[in-house]
Each structure stands twice: as structure tokens, then as C-alpha cells.
Scaffold this motif. Structure first.
Motif, short mmCIF file in Angstrom:
data_model
loop_
_atom_site.label_atom_id
_atom_site.label_comp_id
_atom_site.label_asym_id
_atom_site.label_seq_id
_atom_site.Cartn_x
_atom_site.Cartn_y
_atom_site.Cartn_z
N PHE A 52 0.82 -1.21 0.00
CA PHE A 52 0.00 0.00 0.00
C PHE A 52 0.86 1.27 0.00
CE2 PHE A 52 -2.34 -3.35 2.28
CZ PHE A 52 -3.43 -3.48 1.42
N GLU A 53 2.09 1.17 0.50
CA GLU A 53 2.97 2.34 0.55
C GLU A 53 3.53 2.71 -0.82
OE1 GLU A 53 5.80 2.70 3.95
OE2 GLU A 53 5.18 0.63 4.35
N LEU A 54 3.55 1.76 -1.74
CA LEU A 54 4.20 2.00 -3.02
C LEU A 54 3.56 3.15 -3.79
CD1 LEU A 54 4.72 -1.71 -4.20
CD2 LEU A 54 6.40 -0.20 -3.11
N GLN A 55 2.24 3.21 -3.79
CA GLN A 55 1.55 4.25 -4.55
C GLN A 55 1.52 5.59 -3.83
OE1 GLN A 55 -1.86 2.92 -7.10
NE2 GLN A 55 -1.79 1.10 -5.80
N LYS A 56 1.96 5.62 -2.58
CA LYS A 56 2.04 6.88 -1.84
C LYS A 56 3.43 7.51 -1.93
CE LYS A 56 -1.38 5.35 1.58
NZ LYS A 56 -1.63 5.08 3.02
N ALA A 57 4.39 6.77 -2.47
CA ALA A 57 5.79 7.24 -2.49
C ALA A 57 6.00 8.31 -3.55
CB ALA A 57 6.71 6.06 -2.75
N ASP A 58 7.01 9.16 -3.33
CA ASP A 58 7.42 10.14 -4.33
C ASP A 58 8.33 9.51 -5.38
OD1 ASP A 58 6.13 12.22 -2.89
OD2 ASP A 58 7.87 12.40 -1.58
N GLU A 59 9.19 8.59 -4.92
CA GLU A 59 10.12 7.90 -5.82
C GLU A 59 10.29 6.45 -5.37
OE1 GLU A 59 13.89 9.71 -6.82
OE2 GLU A 59 13.16 11.70 -6.24
N LEU A 60 10.57 5.59 -6.34
CA LEU A 60 11.01 4.22 -6.10
C LEU A 60 12.22 3.98 -6.99
CD1 LEU A 60 7.65 2.18 -6.29
CD2 LEU A 60 8.83 2.91 -4.22
#
Length: 281
Positions: free
Chosen positions: A234-242
Motif C-alpha cells: 500500500f505504501e508503493l503508490q504513496k511514495a514520491d520515488e522508487l
């Protein structure tokens, strides 16, 4: 040319037997190392990871397996291939040399070194579109064996096939607790504001050499806080960058995961520092 236990031979010559334990049981380890400008990048970290992994695998470490000896063997192989003026991907495989089935008759080892020319002499930021997806068919077990570079990479192979069949550039792997662990070919970092997260080794991610280097670099930057903590999907789509890290490509920014597209600001900043450390280290 390849280096088979210290003997240089052509690629076409027989190097492995049908009874090789790495082939038969995955009873083997490997290291991939970047060589450029006459030096092996982060060689000390590679060497000590290999030694630690061999101990975990209960392999007998030869007395002559010093850092200097193995470096000389690698450089000898590069020079024999007339690649000393190139940037090279080195792969060193170590396997248990023994008869027997699951139970080996000895813990003695053999090794093989091979090389492959790379295009760029330093790490560059790939600005091409790079999309990832979760691979959920199989899971990594959160444990010590998952942190070493063994030949047991079936999840990575199947995940790569899944990515290819579905037109993704890469996949992110989960552990049995449904936590995001890593990518198919490297460690994962998530940027959210001034916080940079990466999964801890206890979640089952690879004990990556570039991961270690980047953690040290971020620790010296006053503008960011590094957290080794579990990451949920769930955190992946809230991140600014990956972005994904490994010692061959350096740092690979992720452009898109599902409906979310990402920036590359922090990745660009960190990559320049990785290049400096690689040259000086």
C-alpha cells in the motif's frame, strides 16, 4: 576466457560436469562485480559477503582464498580476455566439490570466473520508461538464506518470465508476510519526502553491496533520514520515488507502478554520489 579453479580456458571448453552440485542441487554461490578503470568496484564488500555466505553454506574456505588472491585471479581473467581497458561485469561462482546426493561427501569448493563487457564506464541514470508490478505467484521466505546470493533463484526466473509476458520492465517480490522485499535484480528503496526506506535483511531481502553503499551515503546526508523498515504494498503508490539498486547498473529509477508515476530527483542526486564513492573506494 574463463578461469576454472585458476586455469584459464576458452569458453567453449568443458568447465562443469553433470555431477556439479551447483547444477544438481543449487549448492553454489555467486558474486557479480563491476570492473572499470583498472579496479574492482567495492571489492572488499564483495569479498566479505562471499566469505560470510560460504560460512552460512558450511563450505570449506581454502587457506589461499584471501582478498588479494581472488582479486589477482579476477584481474588475470580480465587481462587474458583482453578486457583490461574496458568496463566489465565479472561473475564468480563457488560450488561445493563433492560426490553424494543431498549430503555431500566433503565441504571442499571449486570456483569459476567469467567476464562480460559493459557499455558505460560509470553509472548513468536510465531515463527510459520503467514500469514494475508485484509478482505474487510465489514468495520469498524471510530468513538468512534469502539474504545470500545462492544459485537458488527460481522466484527471480519465474518473475522475470512473468514480467516479459506482461510487458513490465521488472517485478517487485513479496515475502510470506506479504511485505515488499526487493526487485527481481536488486534492492528496493522508497522515497517519501525526506524519508528514504528500504526493507531490512530480516524481511528476506538480498544483502546487496550497492544497498550497503547507499545506506552509508544517505547516512551522511543531512536532508534525508534512512529507515530500514518493512514496506507494505500500500505504501508503493504513496511514495514520491522508487528505485532499484545493484552493483552492475547502480541505480534504476522506477517510472510507474500501477496508476502511480514517480519522480527521479533523489535518485539523480544519489547516483552522482555513488559514482564518486565507486571511484574513490
Amino acid at each position: 576466457m574463463i578461469n576454472n579453479n585458476g586455469t584459464l580456458q576458452e569458453h567453449s571448453e568443458k568447465a562443469l560436469s553433470h555431477s556439479n552440485r551447483g547444477l544438481a542441487y543449487g549448492d553454489a554461490l555467486f558474486e557479480t562485480i563491476r570492473y572499470s578503470g583498472g579496479k574492482l568496484f567495492f571489492w572488499e564488500d564483495h569479498y566479505f559477503r562471499l566469505m560470510a555466505s560460504m560460512r552460512i553454506m558450511r563450505m570449506e574456505i581454502p587457506m589461499n582464498f584471501t582478498m588479494e588472491f581472488l582479486e589477482e585471479e579476477i584481474v588475470k581473467t580480465i587481462k587474458a580476455s583482453s578486457q583490461e581497458n574496458n568496463t566489465v561485469r565479472v561473475k564468480m561462482i563457488v560450488w561445493r566439490t563433492a560426490e553424494g546426493k543431498y549430503t555431500p561427501t566433503t565441504n571442499d569448493i571449486s570456483y569459476l570466473i567469467s567476464t562480460e563487457i559493459l557499455e558505460t564506464s560509470f553509472y548513468t541514470l536510465d531515463e527510459n520508461f520503467y514500469e514494475v508490478e508485484l509478482f505474487k505467484d510465489f514468495y520469498i521466505n524471510a530468513g538468512l538464506l534469502s539474504t545470500i546470493k545462492s544459485n537458488n533463484k527460481l522466484i527471480n526466473v519465474l518473475g522475470s518470465i512473468y514480467a516479459k509476458e506482461n510487458d513490465y520492465n521488472n517485478c517487485l517480490l513479496l515475502n510470506e508476510k506479504k511485505q515488499v522485499v526487493e526487485a527481481l535484480n536488486g534492492n528496493l528503496f522508497l522515497v517519501n519526502g525526506y524519508k528514504i526506506k528500504t526493507p531490512p535483511l530480516t524481511d528476506g531481502c538480498l544483502n546487496g553491496v550497492m544497498r550497503k553503499q547507499l545506506i552509508a551515503i544517505i547516512g551522511q546526508l543531512p536532508d534525508y533520514i534512512l529507515e530500514e523498515t518493512s514496506i507494505s504494498p500500500f505504501e508503493l503508490q504513496k511514495a514520491d520515488e522508487l528505485f532499484i539498486t545493484n552493483v552492475i547498473t547502480g541505480l534504476q529509477p522506477i517510472s510507474k507502478y500501477r496508476k502511480k508515476e514517480y519522480e527521479t530527483k533523489v535518485a539523480t542526486e544519489l547516483l552522482s554520489k555513488i559514482n564518486v564513492k565507486a571511484r574513490l573506494g
